[in-house]
Design an enzyme around this catalytic site. Structure first.
Site, PDB file in Angstrom:
ATOM      1  N   HIS A   1      -5.573   7.299  -2.548  1.00  0.00           N
ATOM      2  CA  HIS A   1      -6.542   6.360  -1.999  1.00  0.00           C
ATOM      3  C   HIS A   1      -7.737   6.239  -2.943  1.00  0.00           C
ATOM      4  O   HIS A   1      -8.140   7.216  -3.583  1.00  0.00           O
ATOM      5  CB  HIS A   1      -7.012   6.811  -0.616  1.00  0.00           C
ATOM      6  CG  HIS A   1      -5.972   6.624   0.444  1.00  0.00           C
ATOM      7  ND1 HIS A   1      -5.626   7.620   1.330  1.00  0.00           N
ATOM      8  CD2 HIS A   1      -5.185   5.560   0.761  1.00  0.00           C
ATOM      9  CE1 HIS A   1      -4.676   7.170   2.148  1.00  0.00           C
ATOM     10  NE2 HIS A   1      -4.396   5.927   1.816  1.00  0.00           N
TER      11      HIS A   1
ATOM     12  N   HIS B   1       0.832  -1.205   0.000  1.00  0.00           N
ATOM     13  CA  HIS B   1       0.000   0.000   0.000  1.00  0.00           C
ATOM     14  C   HIS B   1       0.868   1.257   0.000  1.00  0.00           C
ATOM     15  O   HIS B   1       0.659   2.176  -0.804  1.00  0.00           O
ATOM     16  CB  HIS B   1      -0.912  -0.040   1.235  1.00  0.00           C
ATOM     17  CG  HIS B   1      -1.761   1.169   1.430  1.00  0.00           C
ATOM     18  ND1 HIS B   1      -3.101   1.199   1.109  1.00  0.00           N
ATOM     19  CD2 HIS B   1      -1.474   2.406   1.932  1.00  0.00           C
ATOM     20  CE1 HIS B   1      -3.594   2.389   1.402  1.00  0.00           C
ATOM     21  NE2 HIS B   1      -2.630   3.140   1.909  1.00  0.00           N
ATOM     22  N   GLU B   2       1.866   1.307   0.889  1.00  0.00           N
ATOM     23  CA  GLU B   2       2.724   2.495   0.975  1.00  0.00           C
ATOM     24  C   GLU B   2       3.607   2.641  -0.265  1.00  0.00           C
ATOM     25  O   GLU B   2       3.851   3.754  -0.741  1.00  0.00           O
ATOM     26  CB  GLU B   2       3.577   2.445   2.243  1.00  0.00           C
ATOM     27  CG  GLU B   2       2.796   2.468   3.541  1.00  0.00           C
ATOM     28  CD  GLU B   2       1.856   3.658   3.659  1.00  0.00           C
ATOM     29  OE1 GLU B   2       2.157   4.726   3.081  1.00  0.00           O
ATOM     30  OE2 GLU B   2       0.801   3.520   4.307  1.00  0.00           O
TER      31      GLU B   2
ATOM     32  N   HIS C   1       1.656   4.256  -2.951  1.00  0.00           N
ATOM     33  CA  HIS C   1       1.666   5.721  -2.825  1.00  0.00           C
ATOM     34  C   HIS C   1       2.923   6.304  -3.462  1.00  0.00           C
ATOM     35  O   HIS C   1       2.864   7.260  -4.241  1.00  0.00           O
ATOM     36  CB  HIS C   1       1.614   6.125  -1.352  1.00  0.00           C
ATOM     37  CG  HIS C   1       0.252   6.072  -0.736  1.00  0.00           C
ATOM     38  ND1 HIS C   1      -0.879   6.532  -1.366  1.00  0.00           N
ATOM     39  CD2 HIS C   1      -0.162   5.629   0.491  1.00  0.00           C
ATOM     40  CE1 HIS C   1      -1.928   6.369  -0.578  1.00  0.00           C
ATOM     41  NE2 HIS C   1      -1.523   5.821   0.553  1.00  0.00           N
TER      42      HIS C   1
END
Length: 592
Positions: A232, A222-223, A226
């Site tokens: 998101h 997830h990070e 980014h």
């Protein structure tokens, strides 16, 4: 130390299966906060003050727009404890940054505030992932390093998450702990789970903070997403067509976390909204009390699909490949079932969950059990169930079914008997599940069913086909039984509702939605919700735009030394871009 990733058989097998938690820390590893590690900050103190200033104004503005309050009598210490428990599942929501884990640059924070002020009035042009300035060069390895704040085991898990991104995209990662200049990702443990969005536009290093509670493969993926440019999912400009934000249930200081992105800033490359994205908030994110929903899905059966942090969804991977890897394979294969040409292997298709084969023409075989397959339905009832039902199934078993009705028919599916699949009831989130994909595109994550009690829903397919997936990642249980049959494609829908207002005035930046309902007893085929791009005429006239000007730097030392800086200023000027990212201008219209 230099290291270029290659595909290790064991790592590939582990990463390709699912991004799950690994075992406890190795006993020989030193503590994560080892003495002597250089302490870092995600940004300078001066920049942090600027960002905090605009974030405070954003929250106040959101509170003014959505002043609803729910009064409850609850001990503040108990509320804090509830949030600490939540951090085990979604630790990235607990950070002090924008939306919990997004580290904004000062100019980004200012632009977000300006956008919120002028929402629906003036187009504020900004340079986020919609711009190439923040995209990495996919033709070169992305340099990464560790600053020494992670144990050897933690580093291995982080590299496994990078290896997963490597295996499913055209992106390559190269470790170089000695690099001291140029664009690179530096993994640190400085402030929870946090990252910038996209590449640093000035060619500098950027930190990805991963504290011990973040060392889970799904959270790391997830990070890293980014850092590669993902926002998101629930921040998409078109989110109101899929979910409803329950402003009255959001913590007073967190309402600014639910703002939507400007259509100009986000390039979704035609990939639809994804309830199953690893980038989606969970149902109760930032709630003022742990039993309140802050996000409700438009179709209620998707409620337990959102918020997972176990694995990248098929559309997460598809979007990353569309953004970075669309030119890798010179010719495209005739992939079926929503698949696309795999940029790692141009002679094969990358297939949605449940399908395999060179062109995604085959149903994925059962894993850990003999189950699944393609079933041709008739009007007589066919039953399917979890392995061994009514006995308990085992952890790790997987089954995939493709249910096919004859021409002129659709599939009707209904759960029967006892039902039990492991879930997080407090979070309204499936851990193990039965997933039903009944839309026209099997690339999209379906409705996930879990917890206890037989789901009462009678599900009908939009076409002649339906996919049913059984996935047991965490523990065994009773499982499920269901019946399916082909029913005539008979009966008409009620009339479509009027189109909603377009979310943007020009440039193909907006979208609109309409809905319809199927009367009880009718076997309606097709989708109940339709969305489309709208206002495709080119943008003209004046827009609020960012311009760089040379000026005096802020800060005492800069003033003392007479240092000059490049500063951003918002001015009204002729619109730079006639079309939103992903669209080009042809004969006065913006087309994809």
């Amino acid at each position: 130390m230099h290291k270029i990733f290659i595909i290790f058989g064991l790592l590939s097998l582990c990463a390709a299966h699912s991004l799950r938690d690994l075992s406890n820390k190795d006993e020989e590893d030193p503590p994560s906060s080892a003495p002597g590690v250089r302490k870092r900050r995600m940004m300078s103190e001066e920049d942090q003050k600027t960002v905090d200033y605009y974030m405070d104004k954003l929250n106040k503005l959101a509170d003014e727009k959505h002043p609803e309050e729910i009064e409850r009598h609850k001990n503040p210490e108990l509320v804090a404890w509830d949030r600490k428990r939540d951090s085990v599942l979604n630790p990235e929501e607990q950070g002090k940054f924008f939306q919990g884990d997004i580290v904004l640059y000062p100019e980004q924070a200012k632009a977000l505030y300006e956008q919120a002020l002028t929402e629906g009035k003036t187009r504020v042009k900004r340079k986020f992932i919609g711009s190439n300035l923040r995209r990495w060069d996919a033709s070169r390895p992305i340099i990464y390093a560790f600053d020494g704040s992670h144990t050897q085991r933690e580093q291995r898990i982080i590299e496994l998450a990078l290896e997963h991104w490597h295996n499913i995209t055209c992106l390559n990662f190269q470790r170089n702990d000695q690099a001291n200049s140029g664009n690179r990702i530096v993994f640190t443990d400085v402030d929870g789970c946090a990252s910038n969005v996209g590449r640093h536009p000035l060619g500098e290093e950027q930190l990805v903070s991963l504290a011990p509670e973040c060392i889970r493969l799904g959270v790391i993926a997830h990070e890293v997403a980014h850092a590669l440019g993902f926002w998101h999912e629930q921040s998409r400009p078109d989110r109101d067509q899929y979910v409803t934000v329950r402003w009255e249930n959001i913590d007073k200081d967190s309402k600014g976390q639910f703002l939507k992105e400007d259509p100009d800033d986000v390039d979704n490359a035609g990939v639809p909204y994804d309830y199953g994205s690893i980038m989606h908030y969970r149902s109760k994110a930032f709630s003022k009390f742990d039993d309140l929903y802050t996000i409700s899905t438009y179709v209620t059966d998707y409620q337990k699909t959102i918020g997972q942090r176990d694995q990248l969804s098929f559309n997460d991977i598809r979007l990353m490949n569309k953004i970075y890897c669309s030119a890798v394979c010179p010719s495209k294969l005739p992939c079926q079932r929503g698949g696309y040409t795999d940029p790692r292997r141009c002679d094969r298709c990358r297939c949605p969950d449940g399908f395999t084969g060179q062109y995604c023409e085959q149903v994925m075989p059962g894993y850990g059990a003999t189950c699944g397959g393609k079933i041709s339905l008739t009007r007589s009832t066919t039953r399917i169930s979890s392995p061994g039902y009514p006995r308990e199934f085992k952890e790790g078993q997987e089954c995939s079914w493709l249910l096919v009705a004859p021409p002129g028919h659709i599939v009707e599916f209904q759960f029967i008997g006892e039902f039990e699949m492991y879930c997080k009831i407090r979070h309204s989130l499936c851990m193990d599940y039965v997933e039903v994909r009944n839309s026209t595109d099997f690339a999209n994550t379906g409705m996930r069913y879990c917890c206890y009690g037989t789901p009462p829903t009678r599900i009908r397919s939009a076409t002649t086909d339906m996919v049913v997936l059984f996935r047991s990642f965490y523990r065994g249980g009773k499982g499920f039984e269901a019946r399916a049959r082909a029913v005539p494609e008979a009966g008409n829908w009620n009339s479509w509702s009027p189109w909603t207002a377009c979310s943007a005035t020009c440039g193909a930046c907006g979208s609109r939605m309409r809905t319809r309902t199927c009367p009880p007893g009718n076997a309606c085929s097709g989708e109940p919700v339709e969305t489309q791009i709208c206002n495709t005429q080119a943008c003209t006239g004046m827009c609020a735009q960012k311009r760089e000007e040379e000026g005096q730097c802020g800060g005492f030392l800069s003033l003392l030394r007479g240092v000059r800086c490049r500063q951003e200023k918002t001015v009204m000027a002729p619109c730079e871009n006639a079309c939103c990212p992903g669209f080009t201008l042809q004969r006065g219209r913006c087309v994809r």
